[in-house]
Design a protein around this motif. Sequence first.
Motif, PDB file in Angstrom:
ATOM      1  N   ALA A 234      57.769  36.319  87.978  1.00 39.30           N
ATOM      2  CA  ALA A 234      58.903  35.397  87.959  1.00 39.30           C
ATOM      3  C   ALA A 234      58.630  34.148  88.783  1.00 39.30           C
ATOM      4  O   ALA A 234      59.100  33.064  88.455  1.00 39.30           O
ATOM      5  CB  ALA A 234      60.153  36.106  88.473  1.00 39.30           C
ATOM      6  N   SER A 235      57.860  34.298  89.863  1.00 40.88           N
ATOM      7  CA  SER A 235      57.444  33.171  90.692  1.00 40.88           C
ATOM      8  C   SER A 235      56.094  33.530  91.297  1.00 40.88           C
ATOM      9  O   SER A 235      55.725  34.711  91.352  1.00 40.88           O
ATOM     10  CB  SER A 235      58.483  32.888  91.791  1.00 40.88           C
ATOM     11  OG  SER A 235      58.555  33.966  92.695  1.00 40.88           O
ATOM     12  N   ALA A 238      56.374  36.269  93.853  1.00 43.14           N
ATOM     13  CA  ALA A 238      57.289  37.381  93.561  1.00 43.14           C
ATOM     14  C   ALA A 238      56.673  38.725  93.919  1.00 43.14           C
ATOM     15  O   ALA A 238      57.366  39.638  94.370  1.00 43.14           O
ATOM     16  CB  ALA A 238      57.678  37.360  92.091  1.00 43.14           C
TER      17      ALA A 238
END
Length: 320
Positions: A234-235, A238
């Motif tokens: 997601a990032s 993450a």
Amino acid sequence: MFSADPDDAETATINRSAPCEDHVNRESLPMPSQQTHPRKDAVPNTVDTVAHLPPGFTDTFTSRIVDVNGIAVHAVVGGDGPPLLLLPGWPQFWYCRQLVMPALAEHFTVIAADHRGQGASDKPATGYDAATLADDLAGLMAALGHSRYAVAGIDLGMATGYALAGSHGERVTQLAVVEAILPGISPLPNLLSDATTNEFLWHFAFNRLQDINERMVAGREEIYFGHQFATKAASPDAIPPHAVDLYVEALRDPAALHASFEIFRVDNDPLILGWQKEGPLDTGAGDRRRVLDRRQRRTGHAAGRHRRDRTGRSRLRAPS
């Protein structure tokens, strides 16, 4: 990290009316010779050898090994209640579920498995087609004493969960799968796509190559797999560094590296399409609202409804 789109995930559930555990004589199950025992030695990637586990984790969970189909299959087991088989994604192993396992163990007997080629399971040169992986998992569960059980799979675990329900459907009481493609069913992008799609999916073609990918990544595992974790999550941060380091270190084993590519090289299309053509999985009670429709259209849509998420993309909602 099989996902064809970071925001579009296929989700489906199967519910069967029978309880998760039945009274079938487990010794009569048509599985190969198996033996199960606790892990006593300090094997890498088992409960006893990994760090950064939730408090009290080892009070509930232990590593188990099952000898099935000529290999050792590892799982982390604990909790109380109906059996729930958790299947991990690529290029991870059971550890990717360690944060949710304690809460699940309050309601289920949790079995977080490593596919062959992952974690603490054996890593043979062959046997990475969906049917063989499903047979391994069915053997694992039978040896642990579970004749009927729920299955939850993510990424690679979506394909093997589908295969387990397709080839051993009499044992699967519920199925939840997410965040991957189904070979032969899900739509695939063009080889030369727009820059964003190319950046997200290039590893599919790379992972399917013979030999050259292993030679290029060997000794540079932190570059290739570190990039996968940083760009597919997601990032970029993450997944914490200690978890990335654990997965990368496991993949420095040449057999594990080979297995990580071999699961992409096999052609699962005929297997998946064969199970699809058999029709919807039978719930045993005639309730066809809660089935994973194996006659999905080639758009990859399962039986269910679509809704729009905050990005405006269409996402599949599990049938209700």
